[in-house]
Design a protein around this motif. Structure first.
Motif, short mmCIF file in Angstrom:
data_model
loop_
_atom_site.label_atom_id
_atom_site.label_comp_id
_atom_site.label_asym_id
_atom_site.label_seq_id
_atom_site.Cartn_x
_atom_site.Cartn_y
_atom_site.Cartn_z
N LYS A 5 24.95 10.62 12.51
CA LYS A 5 26.17 9.86 12.26
C LYS A 5 26.12 8.51 12.96
O LYS A 5 26.52 7.47 12.41
N GLN A 6 25.62 8.56 14.17
CA GLN A 6 25.54 7.30 14.90
C GLN A 6 24.56 6.35 14.27
O GLN A 6 24.78 5.14 14.20
N TYR B 35 25.43 12.05 6.27
CA TYR B 35 24.93 12.31 7.62
C TYR B 35 24.11 13.60 7.65
O TYR B 35 23.10 13.72 8.34
N HIS C 228 19.69 15.59 15.38
CA HIS C 228 21.00 16.19 15.58
C HIS C 228 22.03 15.49 14.69
O HIS C 228 21.92 14.30 14.43
N VAL C 229 23.02 16.25 14.25
CA VAL C 229 23.97 15.65 13.31
C VAL C 229 24.71 14.47 13.91
O VAL C 229 24.97 13.46 13.25
N ASN C 230 25.03 14.61 15.17
CA ASN C 230 25.76 13.49 15.78
C ASN C 230 24.91 12.23 15.83
O ASN C 230 25.40 11.11 15.62
N GLN C 231 23.67 12.45 16.07
CA GLN C 231 22.78 11.30 16.10
C GLN C 231 22.68 10.67 14.72
O GLN C 231 22.66 9.45 14.57
N SER D 225 22.89 21.49 14.03
CA SER D 225 24.33 21.47 14.21
C SER D 225 24.66 21.37 15.69
O SER D 225 23.83 21.61 16.55
N ALA D 226 25.89 21.05 15.96
CA ALA D 226 26.28 20.87 17.35
C ALA D 226 26.64 22.18 18.02
O ALA D 226 26.87 22.21 19.22
#
Lengths: 382, 462
Positions: B38-39, B23, B33-36, B133-134
């Motif tokens: 991952k998704q 990720y 963004h990292v969360n994105q 990062s978040a």
């Protein structure tokens, strides 16, 4: 608590991407004061005698101990100096403890030719049933006997003993007490949860061949890259990270190069160079996201005796660009967000562990609080 | 931005390029963004599995939560393979988060490749590792290059941003800077000393990260106490850029008005292009050098285009031998190239340096200027060591040029002294006597190279 908090938010990451991704601001440090100035050495002179240290220690602790003794044994107890002792009279004496340990490695014995002793192999504990306790105050010393557990106490503790002197010149102890904990200032109330992360024993440069994935995961959690939104939110509440020593592994201390011939070691670098470089990268990632305090430890490149001075910023060219990185002494004292932290990298606890029968390190730590001295065994054996 | 683009990208990475897509790697590569990231990975896995159930995809997940271990509750974060996911999940008391960690075609045996992928992408993005990062920390602002004493910054030509402080820092943090800078620092001083003996105005060499070829470093004029301000020195090409920056900084710092100053600023733009002038000036320098300097360990050649030009002009006027053309460079006294080459390996060269001969510094010039005045007793710049505590609380010892009255002979001594700084180490104080010996000892390689090529120069010196 960290996990529960983290679990409270919905899991969003096992789903198709969404356009908005939450970004959390790290909790700002509401107040931070570094109070470890006493640990900074000005000029270093190695010609001082230790007697002064003990004398100062006794002088400062005496008032606390006297008040504690009065509290414990009643106000009527007489506090006397050793020189004023009358045989048979019950009184209380305040002094520094000295434990005579036959197994304690002594440099004098080692080099003494008449004993023909070989140097002792290092042991994990140096206690022995034959250890004797001696109480010393400013002018005299006296042997202690009686109701005092010699195995638990270490040299350098300042305590008050209640008992009476015998004709034989020994003091029979009935009870003893330490200075106990000092009155605490109440911590100011906080508005949000704040966490301080304590990390120690990173052990870089271990050369074990295993990857640093574990360390990298830790850094990722703290900097908010790993984890779901809940966890990232909780990680944002970590207001400070304290790296408490042993950042480099024991292996970097190898002193082979001293023994090897010069031509063999000419082109080799010290193992610690590579390890420090890795450390610098890790610190860079951390300090880009959270205030970090770095304390040196037993195997880190700084002076060996306590108080250890901070690591030099030239070793971390990448990370020192960030003002959130702080290189601090060991021991380290600071007031973070209203809570006073005092810590060491563990050398004092290990030392007490070696010279007393206490097994649990946490117990030793608590004991140092009761004795009101971080490291009573210094400067004797530490 | 098409939603499907990322799917194709991931597909390409995983299947075609056979990469391990974590990720973090995806986040940096696609700039999301990292969360994105991952998704995105999750989405890709789902779709791929739906389309083609026989897909060869191995997925690792990240699981975290609280775990009761030995009676203590701890927060566990683990990267697990897909087949072990359920098992680990069930062990956790509270599951805080699960997400896809990486996708790869082949089964991984251990965590090594995962870590390496992340490590590699991180290394290439060190400066903005928290960008995606978040969590954003307001306090984590990198100090401006000005404050930082990191020599790496200098080396990366970040000097463009600099002001005199970087030069300062570099000079002041002797302990920090790499040996090159130290050498550079010393060498200019040495050269300065040499010049000092000759000319009235001494120029300072700022420390340069660049390799210092020990030709003369001579910048007439600029001098900041405690800082090396280089005016014109001979530099290898690599040094050029740095010079530029340094020049900028120096300009800010100038203490004295130097003839070169105006030319410096004027010629700055020209710095980029090594010119024939430079070369010729470089040549001039070696010539002069030989005549004037006997043993110099390394000579720092700091070249300012600007100063070079002006100096070159002046030098040319004065020198008889100075060839005016590029080709003359080759004809230059053999030892000069030898000198330069000898110099290059010694200081760890930050930039690869294939330098055209470093432009001779204004060294010839100042001497000539001085000689023209014909005075014996003048105010000269003397190399002195100053010890002070800088802003960071570090003790710094620097060699500074200070104006001082001295006789010619003393100046000679100083010249020698300064040359000696180059070859070595960080000696803080050099006395003329030592320096005299110094040249003899000098850096072995350099010295030898120098000696061999210009044996006559050695004797002339005496």
């Amino acid at each position: 608590m960290f996990s529960e908090q983290a679990a409270q938010r919905a899991h969003t990451l096992l789903s198709p991407p969404s356009a908005n991704n939450a970004t959390f601001a790290r909790v700002p440090v509401s107040s931070y004061t570094n109070s470890s100035q006493p640990f900074r050495l000005g000029e270093r002179s190695f010609s001082r005698q230790y007697a002064h240290i003990y004398a100062t220690r006794l002088l400062q602790m005496r008032p606390f101990l006297v008040s504690r003794a009065k509290q414990r044994w009643g106000g009527g107890v007489q506090v006397k100096k050793l020189c004023e002792l009358q045989p048979g009279e019950k009184c209380c004496v305040v002094g520094t403890l000295f434990k005579a340990m036959p197994l304690q490695p002594s440099i004098l014995r080692e080099i003494s030719e008449e004993h023909n002793l070989l140097p002792q192999p290092p042991r994990s504990k140096y206690i022995h049933p034959d250890d004797e306790l001696v109480l010393e105050d400013e002018l005299q010393r006296i042997r202690l006997e009686g109701d005092v557990d010699a195995s638990r106490l270490v040299t350098g503790t300042v305590l008050a003993v209640l008992g009476s002197a015998r004709d034989s010149g020994k003091f029979v102890v009935e009870d003893h007490c330490f200075a106990e904990l000092a009155p605490q200032k109440p911590a100011p109330p906080l508005d949000t949860d704040r966490f301080v992360l304590l990390v120690s024993g990173l052990g870089l440069g271990g050369g074990g061949g295993e990857s640093l994935l574990g360390t990298q995961l830790l850094v990722d959690v703290v900097t908010g890259q790993l984890g779901d939104e809940g966890e990232q939110c909780s990680a944002a509440h970590v207001s400070r990270v304290i790296l408490a020593g042993n950042l480099l592994s024991h292996n970097t201390q190898s002193r082979d190069s001293i023994n090897k011939a010069k031509y063999l070691t000419k082109k080799t670098q010290a193992a610690s160079v590579e390890a420090v470089r890795m450390l610098d990268e890790i610190l860079l990632q951390l300090s880009a996201s959270v205030p970090v305090d770095v304390m040196p430890g037993e195997f880190d490149p700084t002076n060996y005796t306590l108080p250890q001075q901070p690591l030099h910023p030239c070793m971390f060219p990448l990370a020192t660009a960030y003002s959130t990185l702080q290189l601090v002494t060991n021991p380290y004292q600071a007031t973070i967000d209203g809570v006073r932290f005092l810590g060491t990298s563990g050398q004092n606890v290990s030392d007490i562990f070696r010279y007393s029968s206490m097994e649990d390190h946490l117990e030793i730590l608590e004991w140092t609080l009761r004795v009101r001295h971080i490291s009573p065994t210094a400067p004797d054996t530490l | 931005m098409a939603d499907q683009l990322y799917l194709e990208n991931i597909d390409e990475f995983v299947t075609d390029q056979n990469k391990i897509v974590t990720y973090k790697w995806l986040s940096y590569t696609l700039g999301v963004h990292v969360n994105q990231a991952k998704q995105m990975l999750y989405d890709y896995v789902e779709r791929k599995r739906k389309e083609n159930s026989g897909a060869q995809l191995h997925v690792t997940y990240l699981v975290s939560g609280s775990l009761i271990q030995n009676g203590h509750s701890c927060h566990k974060v683990a990267v697990v393979r897909e087949d072990k996911l359920e098992a680990v999940k069930s062990k956790l008391a509270v599951t805080a988060s699960i997400h896809v960690y990486s996708i790869q075609k082949a089964m991984l045996k251990d965590s090594g490749p995962l870590f390496n992928t992340d490590y590699d992408i991180l290394k290439s993005n060190l400066q903005n590792c928290s960008k995606f990062s978040a969590i954003h920390c307001a306090a984590a602002v990198p100090r401006a290059a000005v404050e930082s004493s990191s020599s790496e910054k200098f080396e990366q030509s970040n000097l463009q941003v600099s002001s005199e402080t970087p030069a300062n820092n570099e000079l002041t943090t002797n302990g920090h800077s790499p040996p090159t800078s130290k050498q550079i620092f010393q060498q200019p001083k040495g050269i300065m000393g040499m010049f000092a003996s000759k000319a009235a105005s001494k120029t300072q060499d700022a420390n340069k990260e660049t390799k210092t070829e020990t030709k003369e470093v001579f910048s007439t004029g600029n001098k900041a106490p405690g800082k090396g301000n280089v005016m014109s020195n001979f530099f290898g090409k690599a040094a050029m850029n740095k010079l530029k920056v340094n020049l900028d900084s120096e300009q800010a710092v100038k203490e004295e008005k130097i003839v070169e100053q105006p030319p410096v600023s004027v010629t700055e733009p020209k710095l980029a292009a090594p010119t024939g002038l430079k070369k010729s000036s470089k040549k001039a320098e070696p010539v002069k050098m030989q005549q004037k300097e006997k043993k110099r360990g390394k000579r720092v050649e700091l070249s300012d285009d600007e100063t070079k030009e002006t100096e070159n002009m002046k030098k040319k006027r004065r020198r008889i031998k100075l060839p005016e053309s590029d080709s003359s460079e080759d004809e230059v006294i053999p030892d000069s190239p030898g000198d330069y080459e000898a110099e290059s390996p010694s200081p760890p060269p930050p930039p690869p340096s294939p330098p055209p001969e470093p432009v001779p510094k204004t060294e010839p010039e100042p001497p000539s200027v001085k000689s023209s005045s014909g005075e014996k007793r003048k105010r000269k710049r003397v190399l002195k060591s100053k010890t002070f505590v800088d802003e960071e609380g570090c003790m710094v010892t620097e060699k500074v040029y200070e104006s001082e009255s001295c006789t010619d002979s003393e100046e000679e001594l100083k010249m020698k002294t300064s040359s000696i700084h180059r070859p070595s180490t960080m000696t803080v104080k050099k006395e003329p006597k030592e320096e005299r010996k110094g040249p003899k000892k000098g850096t072995a390689a350099l010295g030898k190279a120098n000696r061999q090529v210009s044996i006559t120069g050695f004797f002339q010196r005496k």
